[in-house]
Design an enzyme around this catalytic site. Structure first.
Site, short mmCIF file in Angstrom:
data_model
loop_
_atom_site.label_atom_id
_atom_site.label_comp_id
_atom_site.label_asym_id
_atom_site.label_seq_id
_atom_site.Cartn_x
_atom_site.Cartn_y
_atom_site.Cartn_z
N HIS A 173 -9.56 -4.04 9.85
CA HIS A 173 -9.47 -3.82 8.40
C HIS A 173 -9.91 -5.06 7.62
O HIS A 173 -10.26 -4.95 6.44
CB HIS A 173 -8.03 -3.50 8.00
CG HIS A 173 -7.71 -2.03 7.92
ND1 HIS A 173 -8.55 -1.11 7.35
CD2 HIS A 173 -6.61 -1.34 8.33
CE1 HIS A 173 -7.97 0.10 7.41
NE2 HIS A 173 -6.81 -0.02 8.02
N GLY A 222 2.81 2.37 10.99
CA GLY A 222 2.57 1.56 12.18
C GLY A 222 2.44 0.09 11.86
O GLY A 222 3.10 -0.75 12.47
N ALA A 223 1.59 -0.22 10.88
CA ALA A 223 1.35 -1.62 10.53
C ALA A 223 0.54 -1.67 9.25
O ALA A 223 0.06 -0.65 8.78
CB ALA A 223 0.61 -2.34 11.65
N MET A 224 0.39 -2.86 8.70
CA MET A 224 -0.30 -3.00 7.42
C MET A 224 -1.20 -4.24 7.42
O MET A 224 -0.78 -5.32 7.82
CB MET A 224 0.76 -3.08 6.31
CG MET A 224 0.18 -3.23 4.93
SD MET A 224 -0.88 -1.80 4.48
CE MET A 224 -2.06 -2.62 3.43
N GLU A 225 -2.42 -4.04 6.92
CA GLU A 225 -3.49 -5.03 7.05
C GLU A 225 -3.53 -6.09 5.96
O GLU A 225 -4.59 -6.65 5.69
CB GLU A 225 -4.83 -4.28 7.07
CG GLU A 225 -5.25 -3.64 5.72
CD GLU A 225 -4.91 -2.15 5.59
OE1 GLU A 225 -4.00 -1.69 6.30
OE2 GLU A 225 -5.55 -1.47 4.78
N GLU A 231 0.85 -1.19 0.00
CA GLU A 231 0.00 0.00 0.00
C GLU A 231 0.90 1.25 0.00
O GLU A 231 1.86 1.30 0.78
CB GLU A 231 -0.89 0.03 1.24
CG GLU A 231 -1.90 1.17 1.17
CD GLU A 231 -2.86 1.23 2.38
OE1 GLU A 231 -2.67 0.46 3.35
OE2 GLU A 231 -3.77 2.05 2.32
N HIS A 235 -6.81 -2.27 15.09
CA HIS A 235 -7.00 -1.54 13.83
C HIS A 235 -6.76 -2.46 12.62
O HIS A 235 -7.62 -2.54 11.74
CB HIS A 235 -6.04 -0.35 13.81
CG HIS A 235 -6.14 0.50 12.59
ND1 HIS A 235 -6.88 1.65 12.55
CD2 HIS A 235 -5.60 0.36 11.35
CE1 HIS A 235 -6.80 2.19 11.34
NE2 HIS A 235 -6.01 1.42 10.59
N GLU A 236 -5.63 -3.13 12.60
CA GLU A 236 -5.32 -3.97 11.43
C GLU A 236 -6.30 -5.14 11.35
O GLU A 236 -6.73 -5.52 10.27
CB GLU A 236 -3.88 -4.49 11.48
CG GLU A 236 -2.80 -3.40 11.62
CD GLU A 236 -2.97 -2.21 10.70
OE1 GLU A 236 -3.48 -2.40 9.57
OE2 GLU A 236 -2.60 -1.08 11.10
N GLU A 258 -10.00 3.88 6.18
CA GLU A 258 -9.21 4.34 7.32
C GLU A 258 -10.06 5.07 8.37
O GLU A 258 -9.92 4.81 9.57
CB GLU A 258 -8.04 5.21 6.86
CG GLU A 258 -7.00 4.46 6.02
CD GLU A 258 -6.42 3.23 6.70
OE1 GLU A 258 -6.60 3.06 7.92
OE2 GLU A 258 -5.79 2.42 6.00
N1 PHE Z 1 -3.07 0.90 5.84
C1 PHE Z 1 -2.20 1.00 6.98
C2 PHE Z 1 -3.12 1.18 8.19
O1 PHE Z 1 -3.67 2.22 8.40
C3 PHE Z 1 -1.25 2.12 6.96
C4 PHE Z 1 -0.17 2.06 5.94
C5 PHE Z 1 -0.24 2.84 4.82
C6 PHE Z 1 0.91 1.24 6.12
C7 PHE Z 1 0.76 2.82 3.88
C8 PHE Z 1 1.91 1.21 5.20
C9 PHE Z 1 1.85 2.02 4.07
O2 PHE Z 1 -3.38 0.30 8.89
ZN ZN Z 2 -5.65 1.58 8.63
#
Ligand code: PHE
Ligand code: ZN
Length: 883
Positions: free
Chosen positions: A323, A283-286, A144, A319-320, A342
């Site tokens: 998602h 922070g993290a990625m879903e 992402e 949060h993740e 988001e």
């Molecule tokens: N989509 C992720 C989140 O909000 C954030 C994110 C965006 C991480 C772009 C990496 C790169 O949980």
């Molecule tokens: Zn998110």
């Protein structure tokens, strides 16, 4: 190989000329230009031959014309820095493709085809941390928003959903663990190499693809869903970090249960993997079934993580996880719809954390984040609606506006609908759009239909930027209390003459004698100005407004200080009570900083503040977490926001002076408070967390009123601490006091934790945030420290974000703080553009500052803009900031 330039439009559907793009003038992408992709990609097969320096990627895409749009003879596959080493169509090598910039364009005649492409990439050279990269000897991906195109050529847009099958192979000793989205369907060995094949049954956009290969160990557990399906859960970390994963795992299980109970959402795969990596931009990625996390949001134990860190882990894990429905099952049609996933997911994680801990304290924290990060954005050159209209680089729109204001906007719908009706709305949304790439409009329509609300006018919240300002007047006519409300939505770049929006305000009218009210009410201000009458008041009541912060607006009211003192004592809405306490201090500090306070006013103001604080300390009905909120001073940034042409030096002095007065006047009370909370043993209970919060707060007041005594106390707290919260709190206070205690404890802290990257980050941050007069020298020296590196975003942020958020250092009258951040941006930009661009907004506040600082900030922005080469990210932010 023929790499001719075949002209095409950006969406690849029609052929026409398109000049090569100058790196310094990236094109503007506009929301209204959206067109669906002319092709579908029902299946994607990927094969990875993994190596840190060289990874070979073979892709096979099944493509077919999208019947819903007119046919296109060409298909555009996005790339970013890739060279195709072979291209086939239906198994036959072909030359019939062209490169347009970084994209690959194929001309295809018939209906269905299989496109095969090979690329080779060097993950170890990838310092941008987008696409496939190496981190600590392991390989991982971040796709992402547009990272997948750094791995292979693909229609890299969120509305192209495909089913992925992925095979990966590599040296077993180096990469014993091979992970991907979905489920592992086969594995095997081949000499020193091994391979695994994964299949994800859920069609997804490319941004949710993920792959991880490395030497990892897992904490393993399981969760049984509401329909009795057992899900295997793993939290993958490096050997040695396993004992710090318990809280993450427990948070995951709580999230899964909560989403079933509160939103009716069940997990949809047999496996849920979380991997912690130390080099990560966010922070993290879903990613579907394979979340990739910044270690900061996974690893926590009392020895190394603060209470705030624990809360952060719980919130981000939630949060993740959330998602999976709000983002993955229903994704975004295009990146302008980012707040669809988001904003909604932030609201979901906020509600989750509210339910897991203290609801009012979590609400106060969330409002603090909104005001500290989003309000400044909304009143500055980077203001944009929660659904932006255009961008040059989408990474710049992962903002507090899209995330946090986006959450507030949906929270308002919930407030107006009520919880039950709101749930009907979200049920309808999940049901109606499951499997689709949807829009914000789809969401609003679902809530409208499901909850039975008319949101026609409310939709303005999606298109109008700027924080509405609501003016409040309360009058007394006969036996009526008459409330007059009016709103102004300020102009923002590219937007003027805005329309009034519906603003839901929870209010209560307090009787002055009994300090009671006869029930909270919701008024919705949907005109420029409106009047509301409340009968049955023999005398003018005290108004409590925007309770629970029901709308993300600023309230301007001509309220007597005595009424604020009244609310700070009696308001039964904890948020409104906190707000009254803050207003009391903000009002005082704003007037003082502007030089508007005479000696008598100043004395009367501090007397009121001190007496309100005194009753907060004494109030036995309060829990300590909430007491801590009520006793906290407003941040300098928040005060600065209330003043035009602000002078940060002056505000700093006034704030420190008030802090010292409070410390002196309440010395005995604070001392007794400290003694009480010091006796509470460590645990994760709300009571113990509250005790720790108060301990450090007392030190903060003492540090202003009696620095030498505070240094002793803080050193004492540091030495006997059995947890990171107490230790960090003590050190935070010590870093601001030039003393032997400071030097000794900082050294001790470093030596004790030098092998723990997350704690070394704290060590950098504490010094960069400090109130020490030489903070700039300290930061410069720390940038030369052997543990400092531009390659690790956590480390960069720990030093420089902390510094940029320290008004005392960043806004130093010499302008050196501005130069330091501008130098950083220029040096970091070629290494990690996404992270570099995130530092620009701090300089972008130049219009709000007094003339001398304003000019110096602008000068630094101009210096950045004049650099011969800039990333798209930084270019866009700097240009917008200069306006
Ligand atoms: N989509 C992720 C989140 O909000 C954030 C994110 C965006 C991480 C772009 C990496 C790169 O949980
Ligand atoms: Zn998110």
């Amino acid at each position: 190989m023929d790499i001719a330039r075949t002209p095409t439009t950006p969406d690849g559907n029609i052929e026409m000329a398109d000049a090569a793009v100058e790196p310094k003038d990236p094109p503007e992408i506009r929301r209204e230009d959206y067109t669906p992709f002319a092709w579908l990609v029902p299946e994607t097969h990927l094969e990875f031959e993994l190596g840190l320096e060289s990874t070979r990627v073979r892709s096979k895409l099944t493509v077919v014309h999208n019947d819903k749009v007119s046919r296109s003879p060409t298909i555009r596959l996005n790339g970013d820095g890739l060279v195709p080493t072979s291209v086939t169509v239906d198994g036959t090598p072909t030359q019939a493709f062209a490169m347009d910039g970084d994209d690959l364009i194929l001309t295809l005649d018939d209906n269905a085809h299989e496109i095969g492409i090979e690329t080779e990439i060097d993950p170890s050279a990838n310092s941008q941390l987008m696409g496939l990269y190496a981190s600590n000897g392991m390989l991982c991906t971040q796709c992402e928003s547009e990272g997948f195109r750094r791995i292979t050529f693909f229609p890299d847009r969120p509305d192209v959903l495909s089913t992925y099958t992925v095979k990966m192979s590599g040296p077993k000793a180096q990469f014993p663990i091979l992970l991907c989205n979905g489920n592992k369907v086969a594995e095997g060995e081949d000499g020193a190499d091994h391979w695994a094949e994964w299949h994800d049954p859920w069609p997804k956009p490319s941004y949710l693809f993920a792959l991880v290969a490395g030497d990892l160990v897992a904490r393993n557990d399981s969760f049984t869903t509401m329909n009795g399906r057992e899900v295997e859960l793993n939290v993958w970390v490096r050997d040695g970090d396993l004992d710090r994963t318990e809280h993450a795992m427990e948070s995951l299980k709580r999230s899964m249960k909560w989403d079933e109970e509160v939103f009716g959402r069940e997990y949809d795969l047999d496996l849920y993997n979380i991997v912690a990596v130390s080099d990560f931009n966010m922070g993290a990625m879903e990613n579907k079934g394979l979340n990739v996390f910044n270690t900061k949001y996974v690893l926590a134990d009392p020895e190394t993580a603060t209470d705030g860190d624990f809360d952060g882990v719980e919130g981000v894990i939630g949060h993740e996880y959330f998602h999976n429905w709000s983002g993955n099952r229903i994704t975004c049609r295009d990146w302008f719809q980012l707040s669809l996933k988001e904003g909604f997911t932030v609201l979901r994680d906020q509600l989750f954390s509210q339910d897991m801990g203290s609801e009012p304290v979590k609400r106060i924290e969330d409002v603090r984040v909104l005001r500290g990060a989003q309000f400044p954005e909304d009143s500055g050159p980077l203001a944009h609606p929660i659904r932006p209209d255009s961008y040059r680089e989408i990474s710049n729109f992962y903002t507090a506006t899209v995330y946090n204001k986006g959450a507030e906007v949906i929270r308002m719908m919930r407030t107006m609908a009520g919880e039950e009706a709101f749930r009907k709305g979200t049920d309808l949304y999940f049901d109606r759009h499951d499997g689709e790439a949807a829009t914000c409009e789809d969401f609003v329509k679902s809530i409208e239909d499901g909850a039975g609300l008319d949101l026609t006018q409310f939709r303005l919240w999606y298109s109008q930027a700027g924080t509405p300002k609501v003016s409040v007047e309360l009058a007394h006519e006969g036996d009526d209390a008459v409330l007059t409300l009016s709103q102004v939505v300020p102009d923002t770049p590219g937007q003027t003459g805005k329309k009034p929006m519906p603003i839901p305000l929870k209010i209560a009218l307090f009787d002055r004698e009994s300090a009671k009210h006869s029930g909270e009410q919701l008024v919705v201000l949907d005109k420029a100005s409106d009047t509301f009458r409340f009968p049955g008041f023999a005398q003018l009541p005290v108004l409590s407004i925007n309770r629970t912060f029901s709308a993300p607006v600023t309230i301007s009211r001509n309220i007597e200080r005595s009424d604020l003192v009244f609310l700070a004592r009696h308001d039964d809405d904890p948020f409104a009570r906190y707000e009254a306490m803050q207003d009391l201090m903000v009002g005082h500090l704003v007037a003082a900083s502007k030089g508007e306070l005479g000696d008598d006013d100043r004395a009367a103001g501090t007397t009121d503040i001190v007496s309100a604080l005194r009753s907060v300390i004494a109030d036995e009905a309060l829990d300590d977490l909430m007491r801590g909120e009520l006793l906290s001073m407003p941040s300098q940034t928040y005060i600065m926001e209330q003043i035009e042409a602000a002078d940060p030096g002056r505000i700093f002095e006034e704030r420190e002076a008030l802090k010292a007065t409070i410390g002196t006047e309440l010395k005995d009370e604070l001392h007794r408070l400290y003694e009480r909370v010091e006796a509470v043993p460590y645990s994760q209970s709300a009571e113990a967390k509250g005790a720790r919060k108060l301990k450090t707060l007392v030190l903060v007041y003492a540090s202003a009123s009696d620095p030498q005594k505070a240094a002793e106390l803080a050193a004492h707290q540091y030495d006997r601490a059995d947890n990171m919260t107490d230790r960090q709190g003590a050190l935070m206070v010590l870093t601001g006091i030039d003393s032997a205690e400071r030097t000794g404890r900082l050294l001790h802290f470093y030596n004790r934790y030098r092998d723990n990257a997350l704690v070394v980050d704290k060590w950098f941050s504490l010094q960069a945030m400090s109130l020490h007069p030489n903070v700039i020298e300290h930061v410069k020296a720390l940038a030369q420290h052997e543990d400092f590196t531009m390659k690790n975003p956590n480390r960069v942020r720990s030093l420089y974000m902390a510094f940029a958020a320290n008004p005392h250092g960043f806004h130093a009258a010499s302008g050196e703080g501005y130069k330091l951040i501008a130098d950083l941006i220029l040096e970091l930009d070629p290494v990690n553009a996404q992270t570099a661009a995130r530092f620009v907004p701090s300089l972008g506040r130049w219009r709000k500052m007094e003339p001398a600082r304003s000019a110096m900030m602008r000068e630094q922005l101009e210096r950045i803009a004049a650099a011969p080469k800039l990333s798209r990210d930084t270019f866009e932010q700097v240009t917008r900031s200069l306006g």
